[in-house]
Design a protein around this motif. Structure first.
Motif, PDB file in Angstrom:
ATOM      1  N   LYS A   2       1.174  -1.487  -0.138  1.00  0.00           N
ATOM      2  CA  LYS A   2       0.185   0.227   0.229  1.00  0.00           C
ATOM      3  C   LYS A   2       0.821   1.067  -0.105  1.00  0.00           C
ATOM      4  CE  LYS A   2      -3.922   2.048   0.591  1.00  0.00           C
ATOM      5  NZ  LYS A   2      -4.507   2.215  -0.851  1.00  0.00           N
ATOM      6  N   TRP A   3       0.449   2.265  -1.162  1.00  0.00           N
ATOM      7  CA  TRP A   3       1.472   3.070  -1.035  1.00  0.00           C
ATOM      8  C   TRP A   3       0.114   4.502  -0.476  1.00  0.00           C
ATOM      9  CZ3 TRP A   3       5.870   4.901  -3.685  1.00  0.00           C
ATOM     10  CH2 TRP A   3       6.239   3.365  -4.471  1.00  0.00           C
ATOM     11  N   THR A   4       1.108   5.596   0.433  1.00  0.00           N
ATOM     12  CA  THR A   4       0.671   6.680   0.822  1.00  0.00           C
ATOM     13  C   THR A   4       0.052   7.629  -0.262  1.00  0.00           C
ATOM     14  OG1 THR A   4       2.426   8.128   1.639  1.00  0.00           O
ATOM     15  CG2 THR A   4       1.622   6.796   3.197  1.00  0.00           C
ATOM     16  N   GLU A   7       3.526   9.403  -0.511  1.00  0.00           N
ATOM     17  CA  GLU A   7       4.909   8.586  -1.175  1.00  0.00           C
ATOM     18  C   GLU A   7       4.830   9.001  -3.333  1.00  0.00           C
ATOM     19  OE1 GLU A   7       5.379   5.076   1.569  1.00  0.00           O
ATOM     20  OE2 GLU A   7       3.801   5.068   0.850  1.00  0.00           O
ATOM     21  N   THR A   8       3.618   8.163  -3.391  1.00  0.00           N
ATOM     22  CA  THR A   8       3.379   8.376  -4.398  1.00  0.00           C
ATOM     23  C   THR A   8       3.611   9.596  -5.386  1.00  0.00           C
ATOM     24  OG1 THR A   8       1.334   7.152  -4.330  1.00  0.00           O
ATOM     25  CG2 THR A   8       1.536   7.877  -6.506  1.00  0.00           C
ATOM     26  N   LEU A  11       7.182   9.436  -5.307  1.00  0.00           N
ATOM     27  CA  LEU A  11       7.875   8.802  -6.780  1.00  0.00           C
ATOM     28  C   LEU A  11       7.722   9.143  -7.851  1.00  0.00           C
ATOM     29  CD1 LEU A  11       8.709   6.182  -7.822  1.00  0.00           C
ATOM     30  CD2 LEU A  11       6.947   5.316  -7.734  1.00  0.00           C
ATOM     31  N   MET A  46      13.372   6.599  -2.948  1.00  0.00           N
ATOM     32  CA  MET A  46      12.043   5.981  -1.680  1.00  0.00           C
ATOM     33  C   MET A  46      12.671   5.337  -0.483  1.00  0.00           C
ATOM     34  SD  MET A  46      10.486   6.823  -3.634  1.00  0.00           S
ATOM     35  CE  MET A  46       8.439   6.962  -3.154  1.00  0.00           C
ATOM     36  N   LYS A  48      12.010   2.067   0.263  1.00  0.00           N
ATOM     37  CA  LYS A  48      10.888   2.113   1.034  1.00  0.00           C
ATOM     38  C   LYS A  48      11.319  -0.281   1.271  1.00  0.00           C
ATOM     39  CE  LYS A  48       6.634   1.803  -0.184  1.00  0.00           C
ATOM     40  NZ  LYS A  48       5.613   2.482   1.091  1.00  0.00           N
ATOM     41  N   PHE A  51      10.566  -3.289  -1.564  1.00  0.00           N
ATOM     42  CA  PHE A  51      10.609  -2.581  -2.922  1.00  0.00           C
ATOM     43  C   PHE A  51      11.736  -2.578  -3.706  1.00  0.00           C
ATOM     44  CE2 PHE A  51      10.593   2.192  -4.904  1.00  0.00           C
ATOM     45  CZ  PHE A  51       9.281   1.278  -5.726  1.00  0.00           C
ATOM     46  N   GLU A  55       9.479  -4.446  -8.339  1.00  0.00           N
ATOM     47  CA  GLU A  55       8.886  -3.349  -8.240  1.00  0.00           C
ATOM     48  C   GLU A  55       8.704  -2.126  -7.866  1.00  0.00           C
ATOM     49  OE1 GLU A  55       9.585  -6.997  -5.417  1.00  0.00           O
ATOM     50  OE2 GLU A  55      11.032  -5.043  -5.770  1.00  0.00           O
ATOM     51  N   LYS A  59       5.070  -0.244 -10.357  1.00  0.00           N
ATOM     52  CA  LYS A  59       4.491   0.154  -9.481  1.00  0.00           C
ATOM     53  C   LYS A  59       4.689   1.656 -10.860  1.00  0.00           C
ATOM     54  CE  LYS A  59       3.209   3.564  -6.558  1.00  0.00           C
ATOM     55  NZ  LYS A  59       1.389   3.294  -6.224  1.00  0.00           N
TER      56      LYS A  59
END
Length: 124
Positions: A2-4, A7-8, A11, A46, A48, A51, A55, A59
């Motif tokens: 799950k991405w907030t 965070e998106t 990216l 990132m 993460k 990740f 990945e 994404k």
């Protein structure tokens, strides 16, 4: 994973800085070592958990797919003969950021059939 929303957006912001992985019209796009290094740097940036490059590529693929779907909705709403007030406006927070650099990419929103013919999927 799950991405907030933040965070998106982070990216998409870093993705924008590595033109070699999204701008098909520049020579460095075909430079595999440069593209691989860019992916590695983005993964590092990132920071993460669980990740990696695979990945990241997935994404990015998902983001581009969603971006193109939103462009399709905009185009469809313009074609429907509705007034200016009825034109679809994406509610996705990162859409405007991604559109700021993807809208000028030659070949964005196009597909290629198995005979090698290019068909425009989204015209802007």
């Amino acid at each position: 994973m799950k991405w907030t929303e933040s965070e998106t957006i982070k990216l998409v912001e870093v993705y924008k800085t590595y033109e070699c992985i999204w701008n098909i019209s520049i020579p460095s796009y075909r430079n595999r070592p440069m593209r691989s290094a860019a992916y590695e740097e983005i993964v590092k940036y990132m920071a993460k958990e669980n990740f990696g490059i695979a990945e990241l590529k997935q994404k990015i693929k998902n983001l581009r797919c969603t971006y193109n779907q939103e462009l399709g909705k905009i185009k469809k709403s313009k074609k429907s003969g509705s007034g200016l007030d009825d034109i679809y406006v994406p509610s996705i927070k990162w859409f405007a950021l991604m559109d700021s650099f993807m809208k000028n990419v030659k070949g964005s929103g196009t597909t290629q059939d198995n005979m090698g013919n290019t068909e425009s999927q989204v015209s802007r």
